[in-house]
Write a protein that holds these residues in place. Structure first.
Motif, mmCIF file in Angstrom:
data_model
loop_
_atom_site.group_PDB
_atom_site.id
_atom_site.type_symbol
_atom_site.label_atom_id
_atom_site.label_comp_id
_atom_site.label_asym_id
_atom_site.label_seq_id
_atom_site.Cartn_x
_atom_site.Cartn_y
_atom_site.Cartn_z
ATOM 1 N N GLU A 29 -0.607 -43.414 -43.385
ATOM 2 C CA GLU A 29 0.492 -44.375 -43.249
ATOM 3 C C GLU A 29 -0.108 -45.772 -43.215
ATOM 4 N N CYS A 30 -0.041 -46.452 -44.340
ATOM 5 C CA CYS A 30 -0.704 -47.765 -44.468
ATOM 6 C C CYS A 30 0.330 -48.833 -44.778
ATOM 7 N N GLU A 31 -0.013 -50.053 -44.453
ATOM 8 C CA GLU A 31 0.810 -51.207 -44.815
ATOM 9 C C GLU A 31 -0.091 -52.229 -45.525
ATOM 10 N N PRO A 32 0.487 -53.027 -46.426
ATOM 11 C CA PRO A 32 -0.305 -54.024 -47.146
ATOM 12 C C PRO A 32 -0.999 -54.996 -46.199
ATOM 13 N N GLY A 33 -2.283 -55.215 -46.426
ATOM 14 C CA GLY A 33 -3.072 -56.107 -45.566
ATOM 15 C C GLY A 33 -4.010 -55.327 -44.662
ATOM 16 N N GLN A 34 -3.699 -54.050 -44.430
ATOM 17 C CA GLN A 34 -4.588 -53.262 -43.575
ATOM 18 C C GLN A 34 -5.871 -52.912 -44.331
ATOM 19 N N PHE A 35 -6.871 -52.532 -43.563
ATOM 20 C CA PHE A 35 -8.160 -52.228 -44.169
ATOM 21 C C PHE A 35 -8.683 -50.907 -43.633
ATOM 22 N N VAL A 36 -9.760 -50.450 -44.251
ATOM 23 C CA VAL A 36 -10.438 -49.246 -43.772
ATOM 24 C C VAL A 36 -11.915 -49.573 -43.590
ATOM 25 N N MET A 37 -12.563 -48.856 -42.662
ATOM 26 C CA MET A 37 -14.017 -48.915 -42.542
ATOM 27 C C MET A 37 -14.538 -47.707 -43.318
ATOM 28 N N LEU A 38 -15.482 -47.946 -44.222
ATOM 29 C CA LEU A 38 -15.924 -46.793 -44.993
ATOM 30 C C LEU A 38 -17.417 -46.775 -45.242
ATOM 31 N N ARG A 39 -17.924 -45.563 -45.345
ATOM 32 C CA ARG A 39 -19.329 -45.347 -45.677
ATOM 33 C C ARG A 39 -19.445 -44.012 -46.402
ATOM 34 N N GLY A 40 -20.563 -43.861 -47.088
ATOM 35 C CA GLY A 40 -20.822 -42.608 -47.790
ATOM 36 C C GLY A 40 -21.863 -41.807 -47.043
ATOM 37 N N ASP A 41 -22.244 -40.721 -47.666
ATOM 38 C CA ASP A 41 -23.232 -39.823 -47.069
ATOM 39 C C ASP A 41 -24.622 -40.309 -47.480
ATOM 40 N N TRP A 42 -25.021 -41.469 -46.947
ATOM 41 C CA TRP A 42 -26.280 -42.060 -47.401
ATOM 42 C C TRP A 42 -27.287 -42.246 -46.258
ATOM 43 N N GLY A 43 -27.207 -41.382 -45.248
ATOM 44 C CA GLY A 43 -28.203 -41.418 -44.179
ATOM 45 C C GLY A 43 -28.026 -42.616 -43.265
ATOM 46 N N PHE A 44 -29.133 -43.205 -42.834
ATOM 47 C CA PHE A 44 -29.073 -44.231 -41.783
ATOM 48 C C PHE A 44 -29.031 -45.669 -42.310
ATOM 49 N N SER A 45 -29.214 -45.850 -43.584
ATOM 50 C CA SER A 45 -29.294 -47.224 -44.077
ATOM 51 C C SER A 45 -28.285 -47.482 -45.194
ATOM 52 N N PRO A 46 -27.285 -48.273 -44.943
ATOM 53 C CA PRO A 46 -26.945 -48.899 -43.670
ATOM 54 C C PRO A 46 -26.205 -47.909 -42.759
ATOM 55 N N LEU A 47 -26.362 -48.125 -41.486
ATOM 56 C CA LEU A 47 -25.797 -47.197 -40.507
ATOM 57 C C LEU A 47 -24.287 -47.372 -40.355
ATOM 58 N N LEU A 48 -23.875 -48.632 -40.274
ATOM 59 C CA LEU A 48 -22.468 -48.906 -39.955
ATOM 60 C C LEU A 48 -21.589 -48.865 -41.202
ATOM 61 N N PRO A 49 -20.344 -48.411 -41.038
ATOM 62 C CA PRO A 49 -19.414 -48.481 -42.171
ATOM 63 C C PRO A 49 -19.067 -49.942 -42.471
ATOM 64 N N ARG A 50 -18.501 -50.192 -43.636
ATOM 65 C CA ARG A 50 -18.134 -51.548 -44.058
ATOM 66 C C ARG A 50 -16.615 -51.662 -44.223
ATOM 67 N N PRO A 51 -16.062 -52.832 -43.892
ATOM 68 C CA PRO A 51 -14.606 -53.002 -44.031
ATOM 69 C C PRO A 51 -14.175 -53.348 -45.459
ATOM 70 N N PHE A 52 -13.150 -52.672 -45.927
ATOM 71 C CA PHE A 52 -12.582 -52.967 -47.255
ATOM 72 C C PHE A 52 -11.068 -52.889 -47.185
ATOM 73 N N SER A 53 -10.432 -53.821 -47.869
ATOM 74 C CA SER A 53 -8.967 -53.842 -47.930
ATOM 75 C C SER A 53 -8.470 -52.716 -48.817
ATOM 76 N N LEU A 54 -7.258 -52.300 -48.552
ATOM 77 C CA LEU A 54 -6.602 -51.362 -49.450
ATOM 78 C C LEU A 54 -5.977 -52.188 -50.572
ATOM 79 N N ALA A 55 -6.359 -51.863 -51.809
ATOM 80 C CA ALA A 55 -5.837 -52.615 -52.953
ATOM 81 C C ALA A 55 -4.577 -51.964 -53.512
ATOM 82 N N LEU A 56 -4.522 -50.641 -53.410
ATOM 83 C CA LEU A 56 -3.329 -49.896 -53.814
ATOM 84 C C LEU A 56 -3.296 -48.614 -53.002
#
Ligand SMILES: Cc1cc2nc3c(=O)[nH]c(=O)nc-3n(C[C@H](O)[C@H](O)[C@H](O)COP(=O)(O)OP(=O)(O)OC[C@H]3O[C@@H](n4cnc5c(N)ncnc54)[C@H](O)[C@@H]3O)c2cc1C
Ligand code: FES
Length: 316
Positions: A29-56
């Motif tokens: 359940e999303c609204e325009p302007g909200q974002f997600v924190m996301l990361r892939g399965d890439w181990g420890f570097s970088p450790l923290l997820p990154r913020p990205f806006s929902l475009a659609l």
């Protein structure tokens, strides 16, 4: 608000270090302007997820526009169809949807177009054709998702600093032209800090409410680490992840900004909705409404990072 695995269902690389990812998973359940924190399965570097806006957002599919800046976005941009991304969200505040009788001026720069595109798409059934957009970038390759935006908005004015697509100049200058031409009820903006600062000032000069979508370095994304603090006009701080990213522009201390300006007090009064508008004939205006979608540049050059003009905390 939870962490959900999503699969990459489509990946499109664009010139200039941009990648459009469509990921599929659970319908959120999303609204325009909200974002997600996301990361892939890439181990420890970088450790923290990154913020990205929902475009659609289309059912269980989310579209995310990625510009390669550093390690996290580089890894994200390199994912392939079928890869898993861990998504935490949706997070943060959202734009007000566009009402049927409302006229909204959107001003976007670079990847700042992502949440504005979502707002335009989501409001299409209710907006009554009242979304006018200015989309600016350094050059034609810095206008990703231009075609999608042109399809969602009533009109789009493309602006590039080097003149390789649309009008040559700054998005804020095109904003001034639009304000002189027609009345609006609200301004919404997302993009580089300096651009948003100018847009916020111009909206205030025109007496219009202005929603900005903030960008800041984020570690947690939901109000725990206090790493995304920005000085507020009440003397305290706003936290971009929790109080924003979408927030009233008047709550932010923007700092000094250069021109352009809206001009005299008398001019300002005319720009409010319902007030008499400029009688300047269309032909004399340098910017046209809906302009041709810029074709992609022939070959992708090395990405040139353009971090927003603001302080960011350290993270890994
Ligand atoms: C709410 C929100 C929505 C966003 N939406 C998008 C989007 O739709 N598409 C997109 O491409 N990007 C978006 N961003 C920016 C994106 O999160 C960053 O580009 C990304 O986190 C950079 O991570 P990195 O590991 O590649 O770079 P890092 O290695 O973390 O950083 C590289 C350099 O860029 C600077 N930097 C990175 N991110 C920021 C920032 N947000 N503010 C100031 N300086 C920064 C760092 O100080 C560092 O010098 C958004 C940011 C926020 C807060
Ligand atoms: S990112 Fe942690 S408090 Fe905002």
């Amino acid at each position: 608000m939870k962490v959900v695995p999503f699969h990459v269902v489509h990946r499109k690389a664009l010139p200039g270090g941009y990648v459009i990812l469509r990921v599929g998973g659970e319908a959120l359940e999303c609204e325009p302007g909200q974002f997600v924190m996301l990361r892939g399965d890439w181990g420890f570097s970088p450790l923290l997820p990154r913020p990205f806006s929902l475009a659609l957002v289309e059912g269980p599919d989310l579209t995310i526009l990625v510009k390669v800046i550093g390690e996290g976005s580089k890894r994200l941009a390199a994912v392939q169809r079928g890869d898993v991304l861990l998504i935490h969200g949706p997070l943060g505040t959202s734009f007000r949807r566009v009402a049927p009788d409302e006229r909204v001026l959107m001003v976007g720069g670079g990847v700042g177009i992502a949440p504005l595109l979502y707002l335009a798409q989501a409001s299409r059934s209710t907006a009554g054709g009242g979304i006018v957009c200015v989309y600016g970038g350094r050059s034609r390759r810095d206008l990703p998702m231009a075609a999608e935006l042109a399809a969602a908005a009533e009109s789009v004015t493309f602006v590039t600093e080097d003149g390789t697509a649309g009008e040559k100049g700054l998005a804020s200058r095109a904003m001034v032209e639009h304000l002189a031409r027609a009345p609006f009820d609200r301004v919404v903006t997302c993009g580089p800090w300096a651009m948003m600062a100018t847009v916020a000032r111009l909206a205030a000069e025109a007496g219009l409410p202005c929603e900005v979508s903030l960008e800041a370095m984020m570690a947690c994304g939901y109000g725990i680490c206090l790493g995304c603090a920005l000085p507020a006009t009440d003397g305290g701080y706003v936290y971009a992840c929790k109080d924003g990213p979408v927030i009233d522009a008047g709550r932010i201390v923007w700092g000094d900004q250069p021109e352009p300006s809206l001009g005299t007090e008398a001019d300002k009064g005319r720009r409010k909705r319902g007030a008499k508008t400029s009688s300047a004939p269309e032909a004399q205006l340098p910017l046209k409404g809906k302009q041709a979608t810029p074709a992609p540049a022939p070959s992708p050059p090395a990405p040139s990072p353009t971090p927003p003009d603001q302080k960011g905390g350290k993270r890994s």
